[in-house]
Every structure is written in structure tokens, then in C-alpha cells.
Design a protein around this motif. Structure first.
Motif, PDB file in Angstrom:
ATOM      1  N   GLN A  33       3.202  18.194  -7.613  1.00  0.00           N
ATOM      2  CA  GLN A  33       4.191  17.423  -6.874  1.00  0.00           C
ATOM      3  C   GLN A  33       4.636  18.153  -5.615  1.00  0.00           C
ATOM      4  O   GLN A  33       4.820  17.543  -4.562  1.00  0.00           O
ATOM      5  N   ALA A  36       5.962  15.548  -2.934  1.00  0.00           N
ATOM      6  CA  ALA A  36       6.878  14.684  -3.672  1.00  0.00           C
ATOM      7  C   ALA A  36       8.302  15.215  -3.564  1.00  0.00           C
ATOM      8  O   ALA A  36       8.540  16.407  -3.350  1.00  0.00           O
ATOM      9  N   THR A  80      11.925   7.120 -10.942  1.00  0.00           N
ATOM     10  CA  THR A  80      10.474   7.023 -11.110  1.00  0.00           C
ATOM     11  C   THR A  80      10.081   7.647 -12.442  1.00  0.00           C
ATOM     12  O   THR A  80      10.564   8.735 -12.793  1.00  0.00           O
ATOM     13  N   GLU A 102       8.855   7.096  -5.851  1.00  0.00           N
ATOM     14  CA  GLU A 102       7.708   7.788  -5.278  1.00  0.00           C
ATOM     15  C   GLU A 102       7.032   6.906  -4.240  1.00  0.00           C
ATOM     16  O   GLU A 102       6.971   5.672  -4.385  1.00  0.00           O
TER      17      GLU A 102
END
Length: 942
Positions: free
Chosen positions: A296, A301, A358, A508
Motif C-alpha cells: 500500500q 495508498a 474501504t 481507494e
């Protein structure tokens, strides 16, 4: 008559010689004698008159004939015709020339010779079989179709240089190779004696020789290659069933020589689909196997996600009871068989999901057993006790994915969207897929392998009324804490999960989702610009399927030859990947006119050279306690160096076995042998975490810490967490960035008075522990300032400002010398020696400090502690009387030295005001000096 009688030697009265008007002769080549018919004889009517009646010569005229005529007998006129040199039939077969005979004339001087008439001589050269037959071609090629009998496959031809028909003509041919299904006639025609099979033998090579009519054999036989072609079957030709792929070679063509055979059928379109089957590799294909947090971070992310299925450890022990299937390359997978589940600790669970959050996970799931399958829960947040309300959950039911979200009661008590249903083939296809649920309540969107899907069914429900009941988050089942006599797990999940995360407050993005599920291997096309304009192609998102269409067969062949396999991982997963090609062909006016068999091939990814990650640096640091108390503390890993090397084997073959199984019943296994060249190469690659662990007692947060400032991680894909057991730096980044970050790690201790040393252990990893470094152990020793020791001595009194410093090795040496001395003398000797040792040590200290200050400007980095001065064999013998006589002078010198030392110590106590660069430089300098001057006085007895 009268005149001749009166003058018999008158020249006008003599007769001319006589010879035949024509001659025919034969000469054998490479011989010199000519056989004439009739024989060569000249007659003269003047015989027996001397000279005039004799024959003296034969003369040859014309064509520069290579012959000469020689008189054998002048009286009888006999002669012979012979060649001047060797005559070659191949050069000239016949000769024709004129010959005349001459008599000897009127006297001995040869005056008035008479010559005969001209006669024609015709000579024929007889041939000798001196040349062997020679074939007109160096090698012959032919092709036949299997299953047919040919009268003549091809004709070979030889020739002979001899000039005569007898020796120049070829009268026979013969096949030298034995046991062949071919025959040859006297004209050189080769035929097959039996039906040939393409599957049995693709090519034949036979040797053929020739004989002339003189039965002279050819000196060299000729090779004849006969290719057997199969009965024309439409399909792909010129491809290999196996292709080896070496890591790091980029894109490699799969079928560089492949072409489609259509048996001359009229085509209107060709469609080919190439499928790369990688479902048995990792989670569906070769992906990066970093931890979910590292991936991530690498993909950009948003931070704040919670890993609900981390690797089991002391701090993440709720997954320890779950079944794990690490598979390959440290790719952590949890397998659920309908009996395992785990409660996530309350400290880990996000307390407020908000309207945006998410949920993401990798899932591999098959059809559920039974006609009416039960719910299979991946994630569930339910009441811990008293009631059985599900606040949110994600489960599979009858191959449908359902997300349940019951919102809390608000001021408006109305129906609200609560259940979101998706019916997809991927849910029960027993393959790995990446699922992401983006919630922007009331909208919920599902991503599967990067493709968006709207729910086909949304049901509403009443909100949940608030209560004081605690909730329990569960993975692999749902917790039923109320409405039953015994709280238990229900709705167990059957399948495999990996990387289950939840992130509250944010959703996301499509870009991050694509990055997180991206395959690092797939199909590729080399030189897209060189494809024909009529070629159309399409890849699926994972680049595991390529569809190519075209109208021109040649363009399709060119395009298929450019299809390649690529794996961008530096250390890919070794093993077998299957290839499957299906083709359909359309003819004019028909849907499908030719059936093309499917192709099955394999790509073998060879094992990469495993890197050896090495951490090096100074493994022992000596620091004053004041440095540990400073605002910045000390940097234990300031001299750290991380390198990685790969070692090629010394030519010993390395073998491994790779298998692909379908439905656990059919397996294809391949044994792969590789040979590498010897050598050691330094390589650069990423790391995904480095852990610094405290050896011994854990850190006491009340007076010590091990930390890294956040500014040291800016501009890097790194993050850090610390605890009383150490510090962990994680994230996919280069070794150089990890070096920089580790050098900024600081250890502080507010109360180092009781601390003698601290030990740490550093390890680094690549690919989530697939490759790990050596364990680098480091020890920080603490220097403490000893208090002054008061000791009354009538012979020599120490200054009250002098700080006695003793070396344990020195004490051992002194004790060995004075063990047999009387007690009174012992006191005197010890005091005297102590005074002298202080003077000597302080002098050495001052000289060494001056030397160190000068050499520090030229040296980069600290010296290895193993290179420190070793005084283990030092022995000093002192005359006590000299010490007494020099007492006063030594006292003066000691006071001066003490003043200087006190000044140094006071300067050390103010280190906290210095800049970081000055402090680090002084740490290295003083660490070198004091590691050599730290003496322990605990073993000295006065």
C-alpha cells in the motif's frame, strides 16, 4: 636412256620417291607409338643407286601435329610414326596432317633431294578409362508427402570426363546406405519402396554412387536428403513446446518461427487467442510478495489501513491459530476449512468507520457443498454479548458476494440501504481474485481485479438502535454472543484469504487498486509499430489473454511471431506456466471452413540467483553517559553499510522440479536443469523492512527510547513503528534509503548512571522475508565518570582534584608482582606505582588526543574497535625510591594535568548545546579514545 647411261648422277635423270596416298593410324592416349595402316614405307626406283635410291627422311606438314616420322631403314625405306609427347584423348580425339618422303639426293652432301607426293595421314586417339564419375550436384534435396508411393522422387545425375562413349557414359547407380526404404534405377531415378510416415521419421539421408560403362566407381558418393511432409493438415507449425525464461531478460518471444498452415484454403479472416495460465502461481500470477502495508505504501495508498490478517507475531497473535499456506516466496495465505476463525483484538479494530471506508482482500473460493449452502463469512462485526446483531459483515452465499452494513439510528428513523449483492463467476471459480469494496454511503461499489461492478440487488433495513453492548470483529466466521446458551462462531468460511484490510475515512482510488492487484508477468508484443495495419489485438487487464485478428495470413503469422512473455520481477517465482492457443479461420462465404487444432506449450521460468544481503559496520560503540543524556542521544548505526551479492555456481548443474495440477487429478511436471557461470556480483534491489530488536531487557519508556525522527523518512517510501522491544522501519524502498534511515535511528537514556551497555540486533528483509540479511549485533558501552578517591599517604599525597583511573589488565600484572611482599611495603609500593601510572597514563592520553585530533581530519569514519591498542602484555616496574625523591615535582605536574582534565570534563558536560554534526564527530573521536582508556578500579585493594 642414253643420257642416264652416259651420266648416271645427273639430277634430272633420277626418279622421285613413292609412298601411299593416305594412311590411317591409331594411338592409345598416354602412349607414343602410332599403328599405321598401311605401314609407313617409301620406295625409290633409283635403287640401288647410292643416295638417289635411298630414303633419308619423312616430313610432316600442317596443324602443328604432335607427331614425328622417323626412317628406320634408308635402303628399304621403312619408317615409323610416333608422338612427340603424351596424347590426351580428352583434349583432341583425332589428328589429320600431310606427310612426304625424301630421298638422299645426288651425293653425300644431300644435294638435289627428291620428295614424294603428299599423302594424307589420319590418326585416331584411343581412350583410356582414367576418370571416375562425378555427380553434377554436391547434395540433392527432395520432399515427399507421407503415405504415398512415388515412381520417381528425384533423379540424380553423374558424368565422366573420359572421351570415349565406353568410358564416358554412366551405366549404373547404386544406393550405398543400407536398410533404407528407397531404390534407384540405372538412370538415377530414386523412388520409395514403402509408404513413409511423418510421425516415424521426418527426414532421410541416403548416399548414392555411380559407375561408368567401364565399371569405374565414383570416388565420392553424393548425399540425398528426403523430407517427409505430413498430409496437409491445417494448423500452426514451427513452434516449440517449451521455452526457458531467464529472470531479468525482459520480453522474450514465444514463437519466433511459428506460421499457420491452411493447405492453400481461401481465407477471409483469422482469429487467434493466446492464454497464459498462471493460476497456480501465488495469488493467480506472479505478483510482488511484500506485506500488505508495504504494498500500500508502494502504490501510494492512503495511510490508516488496518491489516486484519497479519503474519503471526507477539503483537499480532490473533492469527496464530489459523491455518497458513505460505505457498511460495513468503506469500502469506490463510486457509479456512470451515472450522477456523479468529477474533480481532479490540485495540486493533477501527472504532468509527464513518460514511467512507474501504474493505479489501484477496480471496480464492469454490462452490459451496449442498443444495442450500450456508453463509460463509469473511468478516463480521457483531454484538459480543446479549444480542446477535450484525453491524457490518462480508460473506458469500450461493456464489454471491454480500456486504451487510447496518447504520446506527439517527434522528430520521427510516429504511436505508443495508445489503448489497453481487453475482459474479469469479466468486466460485476456485481462482484468486482481488476484491475491493468502496463505501460512500449510501453508494457501494465493488472492484474485482480492478474492474468495477455495481450491485445487482440492494435491500433496505431499519437502522440499529444504539446500545452499550460491545461489538466483536471476527475473521473467517461470525461471532454469536447472544441468544444462545454458549457463545460461539457461526457461518464459517471455506476458502483462502490474504491481505484482508479495512481503512476508515477514505476510499481507494482506481489507480491504487490497479497497482495493488497488478501482475508482474504476462503476455507482450514486441514492436507494435511493425504490426500490419489490418491486425487488431486486445489484452485483458492482467495481460494473461491476448486476442489477435487479421484478414491477411502473412500479417497474422508476423504478428504471432512477435508475441512474447515478460516478467518484470527481479526475483520471480520459478516454475512452469502453461500456454494455450485457440484459432478460428473464416473462409469466403462461410462461417468456419478450416479446423485449427489448439496448441499447448509451457514457459519455464528459471530460478533467480538468490541475493545475499549483508549488513556491516562497527559492532561496538563506546559512548560517554553525557552523550546518551543529550537531546539527540547517540546514533548506533551511523557507520552502517548494506550490500547484496548474488553468487553464480561453479558450473555444477542445478535442478528443480515444477508441476502444474488441474483439479488435483492431472499434473504436468517438468524437471529443469540449469548451469550458471561462476562469479560473485553485487546487485541493487529493494528492501521491505529492517527490524532493530533490543537484546536483553526491554526498553524502559520512563528513561530511554529508540526512535527515528519523522523528517528522516520524508521523500522515501518508508514508515516506522517503535515499541519497548525495538523499532521497525518498513516500506518498499532501495537499500540506499534504508541505509540513510537506519543511520538516523537514535538511542537516548535519561538516566544512564546504572547502565553499562545496551545491545541491539538488526536484520533486514526483501520480499516479506523471502530473502533475509545476516543478524548484525551491536553493543553500546557507556563510560561513567568515577568519583575522586581520597587516600592518605605519608610518603605521597594525591591531589584532591586528581581522578584515579585504573586498567584491569594493569592491576592483574601488578598483583602478580607484589603477591609475596609484606603488608607495609605493599602499601608503599602500591601508592607509588599508582602515582606513576597516573602520570604515564595522562601523558599518553594527552599525546594520543593530539594525534587523534590531527588524524581525524584525514580519516573518514571510525576505526574498527578490534584495531584498538592492546596492552594486555604491558608490565611496568617502578623504583619506589625514585617516586619518593620526585614526589614534589610529580605533585606539581599532577595538579596541572588535573586542571586540564577537569576542563575537559566540564566541556563534556555541556555537549547538549552543540550542533548535531559536532556532537557526532566528537562521539566518534571520544569513543575511540575512551574505549582505550576506560579502566576499572573495582579490583584494586589498598
Amino acid at each position: 636412256t642414253e643420257n642416264r647411261g652416259t651420266n648416271p648422277f645427273h639430277p634430272y635423270l633420277f626418279e622421285v620417291p613413292w609412298i601411299e596416298t593416305s594412311y590411317h593410324g591409331v594411338i592409345t592416349e598416354n602412349m607414343d607409338t602410332v599403328l599405321l595402316d598401311p605401314p609407313l614405307v617409301a620406295l625409290d626406283k633409283d635403287a640401288p643407286v647410292p643416295y638417289a635410291g635411298e630414303i633419308c627422311a619423312f616430313m610432316i606438314h600442317g596443324q602443328e601435329a604432335p607427331f614425328e616420322a622417323v626412317v628406320l631403314n634408308k635402303t628399304s625405306g621403312e619408317g615409323v610414326l610416333r608422338a612427340k609427347g603424351l596424347v590426351d584423348c580428352e583434349t583432341q580425339k583425332e589428328y589429320t596432317f600431310i606427310i612426304q618422303a625424301y630421298d638422299c639426293g645426288a651425293g653425300a652432301n644431300g644435294v638435289s633431294w627428291k620428295k614424294s607426293h603428299k599423302a594424307v595421314v589420319h590418326i585416331q586417339v584411343d581412350d583410356v578409362n582414367e576418370f571416375s564419375p562425378v555427380f553434377r550436384e554436391a547434395v540433392y534435396h527432395a520432399a515427399v508427402t507421407e503415405g504415398k508411393i512415388y515412381d520417381s522422387i528425384l533423379q540424380v545425375e553423374a558424368w565422366d570426363q573420359d572421351c570415349s562413349p565406353q568410358y564416358s557414359q554412366i551405366c549404373n547407380y547404386d544406393i550405398v546406405t543400407s536398410d533404407t526404404p528407397f531404390a534407384i534405377d540405372r538412370n538415377g531415378n530414386i523412388r520409395n519402396t514403402e509408404r513413409l510416415s511423418y510421425d516415424k521419421q521426418l527426414r532421410y539421408k541416403i548416399m548414392v554412387t555411380a559407375f561408368d560403362c567401364g565399371q569405374k566407381r565414383a570416388t565420392e558418393s553424393v548425399a540425398v536428403h528426403i523430407d517427409v511432409k505430413p498430409v496437409c493438415k491445417p494448423g500452426w507449425q514451427g513452434w516449440n513446446k517449451r521455452m526457458d525464461y531467464e529472470p531479468g531478460t525482459g520480453s522474450k518471444q514465444l514463437f519466433p518461427k511459428m506460421h499457420l498452415e491452411t493447405c492453400d484454403g481461401p481465407l477471409s479472416a483469422v482469429r487467434a487467442m493466446v492464454e497464459l495460465q498462471t493460476s497456480h502461481i501465488g495469488k493467480g500470477c506472479d505478483r510482488e510478495t511484500y506485506s500488505e502495508k508495504s504494498l500500500q505504501k508502494l502504490c501510494g495508498a492512503a495511510s490508516g489501513s488496518t491489516d486484519l490478517l497479519p503474519a503471526p507475531s507477539a503483537s499480532t497473535n490473533w492469527t496464530a491459530s489459523l491455518l497458513t499456506d505460505s505457498g511460495r516466496d513468503s506469500d502469506l495465505i490463510f486457509r479456512f476449512d470451515g472450522r477456523q476463525a479468529s477474533n480481532v483484538p479490540e485495540r486493533v479494530v477501527p472504532q468509527n468507520l464513518t460514511d467512507q471506508f474501504t474493505i479489501a482482500t484477496w480471496m480464492k473460493h469454490g462452490p459451496s457443498p449442498g443444495l442450500r449452502a450456508e453463509k460463509e463469512t469473511l468478516l463480521c462485526n457483531s454484538d459480543k454479548t446479549e444480542m446477535n446483531r450484525h453491524h457490518y459483515s462480508l460473506y458469500v452465499h450461493n456464489c454471491r458476494l454480500v456486504f451487510l452494513l447496518r447504520r446506527d439510528f439517527t434522528q430520521v428513523d427510516t429504511f436505508r440501504p443495508a445489503e448489497f449483492h453481487w453475482k459474479l463467476e469469479q466468486i466460485c471459480d476456485k481462482e484468486w481474485h482481488y476484491y475491493v469494496i468502496n463505501v460512500e454511503f449510501p453508494a457501494v461499489i465493488l472492484f474485482v481485479d480492478g474492474v468495477t461492478y455495481e450491485p445487482y440487488l440492494v435491500t433496505d433495513d431499519w437502522p440499529i438502535h444504539p446500545s452499550s453492548i460491545d461489538t466483536q470483529l471476527t475473521v473467517g466466521a461470525c461471532w454469536q454472543g447472544g441468544e444462545v446458551s454458549n457463545p460461539r462462531f457461526t457461518q464459517y468460511f471455506r476458502g483462502s484469504l490474504s491481505g484482508l484490510t479495512i481503512r476508515p475515512g477514505k476510499i481507494e482510488t482506481q489507480k491504487v487498486i490497479s497497482c495493488l492487484q497488478a501482475c508482474k508477468e504476462g503476455l507482450d508484443i514486441n514492436s507494435l509499430e511493425s504490426l500490419g495495419k489490418d491486425i487488431k489485438f486486445h489484452f485483458n487487464p492482467a495481460q494473461s489473454v491476448l486476442v489477435m485478428e487479421g484478414e491477411d495470413l502473412e500479417s497474422v503469422n508476423t504478428a504471432m511471431a512477435k508475441v512474447s512473455y515478460i516478467n518484470s520481477r527481479q526475483f520471480p517465482t520459478a516454475g512452469l506456466r502453461q500456454l494455450h492457443i485457440t484459432t478460428t479461420v473464416q473462409c469466403f462465404g462461410e462461417d468456419i471452413c478450416i479446423s485449427i487444432p489448439d496448441i499447448k506449450a509451457v514457459v519455464i521460468v528459471l530460478p533467480p540467483s538468490e541475493p545475499r544481503i549483508t549488513i556491516a559496520g562497527s559492532d561496538r560503540l563506546v559512548k560517554p553517559s553525557a552523550d546518551l543524556r543529550g537531546a539527540m542521544g547517540v546514533a548506533p548505526f551511523k557507520e552502517l553499510r548494506i550490500t547484496s551479492t548474488v553468487t553464480k555456481s561453479d558450473g555444477v548443474p542445478a535442478a528443480f522440479k515444477t508441476c502444474v495440477c488441474e483439479h488435483s487429478s492431472l499434473c504436468v511436471c517438468v524437471c529443469v536443469c540449469t548451469v550458471h557461470r561462476p562469479g560473485v556480483l553485487e546487485v541493487m534491489h529493494n528492501l521491505d523492512y529492517c527490524d532493530v530488536l533490543v537484546i536483553g531487557e526491554e526498553l524502559n519508556p520512563e528513561h530511554e527510547s529508540l526512535e527515528i525522527h519523522h523528517s528522516s523518512l520524508i521523500g522515501k517510501h518508508l514508515d516506522a513503528t517503535n515499541s519497548t522491544s525495538g523499532i521497525s522501519i518498513y516500506g518498499v524502498d532501495s537499500m540506499a534509503h534504508y541505509e540513510e534511515a537506519l543511520r538516523q535511528v537514535r538511542y537516548r537514556n535519561w538516566r544512564p548512571a546504572t547502565l553499562t551497555n545496551r545491545r541491539f540486533r538488526l536484520t533486514c528483509s526483501e520480499l516479506n522475508g523471502r530473502y533475509t540479511s545476516n543478524e548484525f549485533n551491536l553493543e553500546i558501552s557507556v563510560l561513567h565518570n568515577s568519583a575522586p578517591v581520597e587516600h592518605v599517604n605519608h610518603m605521597a599525597v594525591q591531589s584532591q582534584y586528581m581522578r584515579p583511573v585504573h586498567h584491569p589488565l594493569m592491576v592483574h600484572t601488578l598483583n602478580s608482582h607484589i603477591s609475596g611482599t609484606p603488608p607495609a611495603a605493599t602499601v608503599v609500593i602500591v601508592i607509588c606505582i599508582a602515582a606513576l601510572v597516573v602520570i604515564v597514563v595522562l601523558g599518553i592520553y594527552r599525546l594520543h588526543s593530539t594525534h587523534q585530533d590531527g588524524s581525524k581530519r584525514e580519516e573518514d569514519g571510525a576505526k574498527d574497535p578490534k584495531m584498538d591498542w592492546d596492552d594486555s602484555t604491558l608490565t611496568i616496574t617502578v623504583n619506589p625510591m625514585e617516586v619518593v625523591r620526585d614526589e614534589e615535582e610529580e605533585d606539581d605536574e599532577e595538579e596541572e594535568e588535573d586542571d586540564e582534565q577537569a576542563g575537559d570534563m566540564s566541556a563534556e558536560s555541556g555537549d547538549s548545546d552543540e550542533t548535531e554534526e559536532e556532537e557526532d564527530e566528537r562521539e566518534v573521536k571520544e569513543g575511540k579514545q575512551k574505549s582505550k582508556l576506560e579502566w576499572d578500579s573495582s579490583s584494586i585493594t589498598y
